[in-house]
Design an enzyme around this catalytic site. Structure first.
Site, PDB file in Angstrom:
ATOM      1  N   VAL A  63       0.847  -1.194   0.000  1.00 33.49           N
ATOM      2  CA  VAL A  63       0.000   0.000   0.000  1.00 33.49           C
ATOM      3  C   VAL A  63       0.884   1.246   0.000  1.00 33.49           C
ATOM      4  CG1 VAL A  63      -1.766   1.297   1.243  1.00 33.49           C
ATOM      5  CG2 VAL A  63      -1.854  -1.206   1.178  1.00 33.49           C
ATOM      6  N   LYS A  64       0.634   2.104  -0.959  1.00 38.76           N
ATOM      7  CA  LYS A  64       1.439   3.314  -1.127  1.00 38.76           C
ATOM      8  C   LYS A  64       0.694   4.506  -0.528  1.00 38.76           C
ATOM      9  CE  LYS A  64       4.097   5.258  -5.011  1.00 38.76           C
ATOM     10  NZ  LYS A  64       4.151   5.230  -6.498  1.00 38.76           N
TER      11      LYS A  64
END
Length: 223
Positions: free
Chosen positions: A91-92
């Site tokens: 997850v960015k």
């Protein structure tokens, strides 16, 4: 140093993956939207998630998928949905106050986080302390404002080594092959780059000239 593609284009990913040197992919909302622009198809969450799942299956390595919300609770909820797509999803999150809060909560759940839009060593330190698995300093964009992206990367790598922090450094915003060389020399764990730069890594005029000469010589003597 591992090599990643910064793209959402499946054709590009499949081509570079076939070389046997691709370790992962980073994406963002702009890159994904670009793939669906002009197609007449609505980019729903279902379509997006299917696209990301396909990338994971091709790459068989970490795929950073960026959230599209700015509030911590919403980031966490979206990050949980993204992480459920495939075990390779990272997850960015943006390096903001809300992003740090979301990073701490997601990492506590065992979800890997890549903190992006990093432009200072202190931002990288904060992201690492919040539990990020990856930090992404943007070399090219720092160069754009007449500072030294390589110096930023050197500071971040040194701090992480001195402090023995369990986080990997992704050299991002790569603009040309020299950036890749600098990232490797400075100790980055990963360099992520556009397709065009990745292709340039392999190209050299002397290789082409030498190959042409070898083949011409072979044509003269082959049975």
């Amino acid at each position: 140093m591992e090599l990643y593609l910064d793209t959402a284009n499946l054709e590009e990913i499949r081509e570079i993956a076939a070389w046997g040197v691709l370790s992962g992919v980073t994406t963002n909302p702009t890159l994904v939207a670009r793939e669906y622009a002009g197609r007449g198809a609505e980019l729903t969450e279902e379509v997006l998630f299917a696209h990301l799942r396909t990338i994971c299956e091709v790459v068989k390595g970490p795929v950073s998928a960026e959230v599209t919300t700015l509030e911590a609770g919403a980031m966490v909820a979206e990050g949980q949905r993204l992480a459920a797509i495939h075990p390779h999803i990272v997850v960015k999150l943006p390096t903001t106050e809300e992003g740090l809060k979301a990073c701490r909560r997601l990492s506590a759940e065992g979800i890997k986080v890549n903190m992006t839009l990093i432009f200072s060593a202190n931002q990288a330190l904060l992201a690492a302390r919040a539990g990020a698995s990856y930090v992404s300093p943007f070399l090219g964009r720092v160069d754009d404002i007449s500072w030294d992206g390589g110096e930023l990367l050197r500071e971040i790598v040194e701090i992480i080594q001195v402090q023995n922090l369990p986080v990997k450094v992704i050299a991002a915003s790569i603009r040309h092959p020299r950036h890749v060389t600098e990232a490797a020399l400075l100790g980055a764990d990963i360099a992520t780059m556009p397709y065009g730069v990745f292709k340039q890594l392999l190209k050299h005029p002397l290789t082409d000239i030498g190959l042409k000469r070898f083949m011409e010589d072979w044509e003269k003597v082959k049975p």
